[in-house]
Write a protein that holds these residues in place. Structure first.
Motif, PDB file in Angstrom:
ATOM      1  N   ASN A  89       0.736  -1.492   0.100  1.00  0.00           N
ATOM      2  CA  ASN A  89       0.073   0.129  -0.062  1.00  0.00           C
ATOM      3  C   ASN A  89       0.721   1.164   0.210  1.00  0.00           C
ATOM      4  O   ASN A  89       0.178   2.353  -0.311  1.00  0.00           O
ATOM      5  CB  ASN A  89      -0.982   0.063   1.372  1.00  0.00           C
ATOM      6  N   LYS A  90       2.085   1.134   0.431  1.00  0.00           N
ATOM      7  CA  LYS A  90       3.258   2.400   0.285  1.00  0.00           C
ATOM      8  C   LYS A  90       3.567   2.794  -0.985  1.00  0.00           C
ATOM      9  O   LYS A  90       4.075   3.730  -0.998  1.00  0.00           O
ATOM     10  CB  LYS A  90       4.330   2.008   1.467  1.00  0.00           C
ATOM     11  N   PHE A  91       3.316   1.791  -1.885  1.00  0.00           N
ATOM     12  CA  PHE A  91       3.934   2.035  -3.329  1.00  0.00           C
ATOM     13  C   PHE A  91       3.036   3.053  -4.032  1.00  0.00           C
ATOM     14  O   PHE A  91       2.020   3.389  -3.800  1.00  0.00           O
ATOM     15  CB  PHE A  91       3.534   0.665  -4.219  1.00  0.00           C
ATOM     16  N   ASP A  92       3.880   4.162  -4.608  1.00  0.00           N
ATOM     17  CA  ASP A  92       3.325   5.217  -5.308  1.00  0.00           C
ATOM     18  C   ASP A  92       2.484   5.012  -6.341  1.00  0.00           C
ATOM     19  O   ASP A  92       1.497   5.607  -6.885  1.00  0.00           O
ATOM     20  CB  ASP A  92       4.520   6.170  -5.543  1.00  0.00           C
ATOM     21  N   SER A  93       2.779   3.988  -7.181  1.00  0.00           N
ATOM     22  CA  SER A  93       2.097   3.349  -8.248  1.00  0.00           C
ATOM     23  C   SER A  93       2.511   1.907  -8.576  1.00  0.00           C
ATOM     24  O   SER A  93       3.557   1.392  -7.841  1.00  0.00           O
ATOM     25  CB  SER A  93       2.654   4.150  -9.726  1.00  0.00           C
ATOM     26  N   TYR A  94       1.478   1.395  -9.212  1.00  0.00           N
ATOM     27  CA  TYR A  94       1.570   0.056  -9.837  1.00  0.00           C
ATOM     28  C   TYR A  94       1.479  -0.348 -11.141  1.00  0.00           C
ATOM     29  O   TYR A  94       0.728   0.366 -12.039  1.00  0.00           O
ATOM     30  CB  TYR A  94       0.568  -0.753  -8.978  1.00  0.00           C
ATOM     31  N   THR A  95       2.223  -1.178 -11.697  1.00  0.00           N
ATOM     32  CA  THR A  95       1.908  -1.692 -12.978  1.00  0.00           C
ATOM     33  C   THR A  95       0.973  -2.765 -12.837  1.00  0.00           C
ATOM     34  O   THR A  95       0.567  -3.160 -11.764  1.00  0.00           O
ATOM     35  CB  THR A  95       3.454  -2.316 -13.559  1.00  0.00           C
ATOM     36  N   ALA A  96       0.413  -3.021 -14.013  1.00  0.00           N
ATOM     37  CA  ALA A  96      -0.685  -4.022 -14.228  1.00  0.00           C
ATOM     38  C   ALA A  96      -0.233  -5.417 -13.676  1.00  0.00           C
ATOM     39  O   ALA A  96      -1.007  -6.131 -12.886  1.00  0.00           O
ATOM     40  CB  ALA A  96      -1.097  -4.251 -15.646  1.00  0.00           C
ATOM     41  N   ARG A 102      11.470  -7.797  -9.572  1.00  0.00           N
ATOM     42  CA  ARG A 102      11.533  -6.322  -9.231  1.00  0.00           C
ATOM     43  C   ARG A 102      10.520  -5.951  -8.259  1.00  0.00           C
ATOM     44  O   ARG A 102      10.704  -5.254  -7.337  1.00  0.00           O
ATOM     45  CB  ARG A 102      11.317  -5.477 -10.640  1.00  0.00           C
ATOM     46  N   PHE A 103       9.464  -6.811  -8.146  1.00  0.00           N
ATOM     47  CA  PHE A 103       8.298  -6.463  -7.360  1.00  0.00           C
ATOM     48  C   PHE A 103       8.886  -6.709  -5.919  1.00  0.00           C
ATOM     49  O   PHE A 103       8.504  -5.917  -5.281  1.00  0.00           O
ATOM     50  CB  PHE A 103       7.110  -7.291  -7.657  1.00  0.00           C
ATOM     51  N   LEU A 104       9.514  -7.900  -5.771  1.00  0.00           N
ATOM     52  CA  LEU A 104      10.041  -8.218  -4.442  1.00  0.00           C
ATOM     53  C   LEU A 104      11.173  -7.265  -3.999  1.00  0.00           C
ATOM     54  O   LEU A 104      11.224  -6.954  -2.640  1.00  0.00           O
ATOM     55  CB  LEU A 104      10.425  -9.653  -4.252  1.00  0.00           C
ATOM     56  N   GLN A 105      11.834  -6.659  -4.864  1.00  0.00           N
ATOM     57  CA  GLN A 105      12.792  -5.916  -4.550  1.00  0.00           C
ATOM     58  C   GLN A 105      12.352  -4.359  -4.073  1.00  0.00           C
ATOM     59  O   GLN A 105      12.831  -3.771  -3.171  1.00  0.00           O
ATOM     60  CB  GLN A 105      13.884  -5.467  -5.824  1.00  0.00           C
ATOM     61  N   ARG A 106      11.205  -4.088  -4.547  1.00  0.00           N
ATOM     62  CA  ARG A 106      10.601  -2.967  -4.095  1.00  0.00           C
ATOM     63  C   ARG A 106       9.991  -3.275  -2.564  1.00  0.00           C
ATOM     64  O   ARG A 106       9.846  -2.187  -2.021  1.00  0.00           O
ATOM     65  CB  ARG A 106       9.422  -2.610  -5.027  1.00  0.00           C
ATOM     66  N   LEU A 107       9.811  -4.253  -2.257  1.00  0.00           N
ATOM     67  CA  LEU A 107       9.489  -4.480  -1.033  1.00  0.00           C
ATOM     68  C   LEU A 107      10.481  -4.680  -0.185  1.00  0.00           C
ATOM     69  O   LEU A 107      10.458  -4.864   1.157  1.00  0.00           O
ATOM     70  CB  LEU A 107       8.627  -5.874  -0.991  1.00  0.00           C
ATOM     71  N   GLY A 108      11.760  -4.735  -0.703  1.00  0.00           N
ATOM     72  CA  GLY A 108      13.037  -4.758   0.124  1.00  0.00           C
ATOM     73  C   GLY A 108      13.676  -6.040   0.273  1.00  0.00           C
ATOM     74  O   GLY A 108      14.505  -6.227   1.029  1.00  0.00           O
ATOM     75  N   PHE A 109      13.310  -7.163  -0.574  1.00  0.00           N
ATOM     76  CA  PHE A 109      14.002  -8.249  -0.674  1.00  0.00           C
ATOM     77  C   PHE A 109      14.888  -8.368  -1.624  1.00  0.00           C
ATOM     78  O   PHE A 109      14.721  -7.804  -2.779  1.00  0.00           O
ATOM     79  CB  PHE A 109      12.811  -9.382  -0.685  1.00  0.00           C
ATOM     80  N   SER A 110      16.013  -9.556  -1.601  1.00  0.00           N
ATOM     81  CA  SER A 110      17.011  -9.586  -2.429  1.00  0.00           C
ATOM     82  C   SER A 110      16.512 -10.492  -3.548  1.00  0.00           C
ATOM     83  O   SER A 110      16.864 -10.331  -4.872  1.00  0.00           O
ATOM     84  CB  SER A 110      18.091 -10.242  -1.821  1.00  0.00           C
ATOM     85  N   GLY A 111      15.396 -11.118  -3.329  1.00  0.00           N
ATOM     86  CA  GLY A 111      14.931 -12.224  -4.348  1.00  0.00           C
ATOM     87  C   GLY A 111      13.814 -13.090  -3.596  1.00  0.00           C
ATOM     88  O   GLY A 111      13.256 -13.009  -2.346  1.00  0.00           O
ATOM     89  N   PHE A 112      13.276 -13.991  -4.403  1.00  0.00           N
ATOM     90  CA  PHE A 112      12.244 -14.755  -3.995  1.00  0.00           C
ATOM     91  C   PHE A 112      12.713 -15.866  -2.797  1.00  0.00           C
ATOM     92  O   PHE A 112      11.816 -16.136  -1.808  1.00  0.00           O
ATOM     93  CB  PHE A 112      11.781 -15.742  -5.188  1.00  0.00           C
ATOM     94  N   ILE A 113      13.788 -16.254  -2.883  1.00  0.00           N
ATOM     95  CA  ILE A 113      14.269 -17.096  -1.845  1.00  0.00           C
ATOM     96  C   ILE A 113      14.163 -16.419  -0.439  1.00  0.00           C
ATOM     97  O   ILE A 113      13.624 -17.089   0.576  1.00  0.00           O
ATOM     98  CB  ILE A 113      15.577 -17.634  -2.133  1.00  0.00           C
ATOM     99  N   GLN A 114      14.693 -15.093  -0.222  1.00  0.00           N
ATOM    100  CA  GLN A 114      14.514 -14.501   0.893  1.00  0.00           C
ATOM    101  C   GLN A 114      13.163 -14.206   1.264  1.00  0.00           C
ATOM    102  O   GLN A 114      12.917 -14.468   2.567  1.00  0.00           O
ATOM    103  CB  GLN A 114      15.334 -12.978   1.002  1.00  0.00           C
ATOM    104  N   PHE A 115      12.481 -13.848   0.194  1.00  0.00           N
ATOM    105  CA  PHE A 115      11.173 -13.484   0.713  1.00  0.00           C
ATOM    106  C   PHE A 115      10.236 -14.956   1.338  1.00  0.00           C
ATOM    107  O   PHE A 115       9.646 -14.722   2.273  1.00  0.00           O
ATOM    108  CB  PHE A 115      10.273 -13.205  -0.531  1.00  0.00           C
ATOM    109  N   LYS A 116      10.458 -15.791   0.618  1.00  0.00           N
ATOM    110  CA  LYS A 116       9.943 -17.126   1.094  1.00  0.00           C
ATOM    111  C   LYS A 116      10.268 -17.616   2.598  1.00  0.00           C
ATOM    112  O   LYS A 116       9.410 -17.950   3.304  1.00  0.00           O
ATOM    113  CB  LYS A 116      10.416 -18.426   0.205  1.00  0.00           C
TER     114      LYS A 116
END
Length: 286
Positions: A11-18, A55-69
């Motif tokens: 929700n803190k994103f200024d804008s979103y792609t489809a 790129r979406f996960l990097q916007r959330l502050g993660f290095s990649g999908f493995i770290q996010f998981k």
């Protein structure tokens, strides 16, 4: 990161792609299953590329999908997933249901699960599953652990009327190799597994795939440990308000499988022989 933290961050994103909107919506709908996801299958289900997801996960502050998981998995370890956890929760948070309203509420819960399940099923997937189940060159194995065992046993008992070489596998690791020794590429496995997924069933589905056999899966989440190994996957709703989840939609799908097998043309002699065996052993009393 828990689900609410994820939503707040998005929700803190200024804008979103489809594409980012699709990723966020999918993650929110299937958050508890993300630790089981493989990135290729996940991107395929969402309809985005791996670079877009990265790129979406990097916007959330993660290095990649493995770290996010890993962070999602660590948080979900604290969620209510077992009957004893639900029991302890409800002990301190009394239900608003009363005994007078329980029957009606359970009926509505069941109808909702069945409606959502069958509205989401694919006719083509059902036809593909039936083609595999009717393939009599090989054996038809069925496996379910814990609460799934009841569905597997029910399918096995009725399927034995309808085709030969139906094998019910028991989730006993000490005898499972004996039951699997004759598996070939012509064989089919119907695996039934709900979250929390049985480690034995996961290993069995993977092994069946590696042997060249075919897998049909019935489960309750589209993101799961089996998805990469299955020819056909069916998602059944199992939401329940009590200590245990609702398995009615799963039983309804199993009965649809049985009706599909009933179209097999070589069943008359099997019916007569099974009924004759019931009489021979005095199984039932008139």
């Amino acid at each position: 990161m828990n689900k609410q933290e994820f939503i707040s961050a998005v929700n803190k994103f200024d804008s979103y792609t489809a594409a980012e909107k699709r990723i966020a919506a999918y993650f929110m709908d299937h958050y508890t299953m993300l630790p089981f996801a493989k990135i290729d299958e996940l991107c395929k289900q969402i309809g985005v590329g791996k670079a877009t997801l990265g790129r979406f996960l990097q916007r959330l502050g993660f290095s990649g999908f493995i770290q996010f998981k890993k962070e999602v998995s660590d948080d979900l370890a604290q969620t209510l997933t077992t009957p004893i956890e639900r029991y302890e929760y409800h002990t301190h948070e009394p239900s608003q249901d009363t005994i007078e309203g329980l029957l009606a509420n359970h009926y509505q819960e069941t109808i909702d699960n069945v409606d959502k399940t069958f509205n989401g099923l694919s006719e083509q997937d059902f036809k593909s599953a039936m083609k595999l189940m009717r393939h009599t060159t090989g054996k038809l194995y069925v496996m379910g652990s814990a609460s799934s065992e009841a569905l597997a046993t029910y399918f096995y008992l009725l399927a034995r009327y309808l085709r030969k070489d139906v094998v019910l596998l028991k989730a006993d690791i000490s005898t499972l190799p004996h039951q699997l020794v004759d598996v070939s590429k012509d064989d089919v496995l119907l695996a039934i597994s709900y979250h929390r997924y049985s480690s034995i069933t996961i290993k069995l589905v993977r092994w069946f795939h590696e042997c060249g056999g075919h897998n049909i899966l019935v489960t309750d989440q589209p993101v799961n440990p089996f998805v990469s190994y299955c020819d056909v996957q069916f998602i059944v709703e199992s939401a329940g308000r009590g200590f245990f989840n609702n398995r009615a939609a799963g039983f309804a799908l199993i009965e649809a499988f049985i009706k599909g097998l009933s179209l097999h043309q070589e069943k008359d002699n099997r019916f007569k022989r099974i009924e004759g065996l019931f009489d021979e052993f005095s199984v039932f009393k008139s």
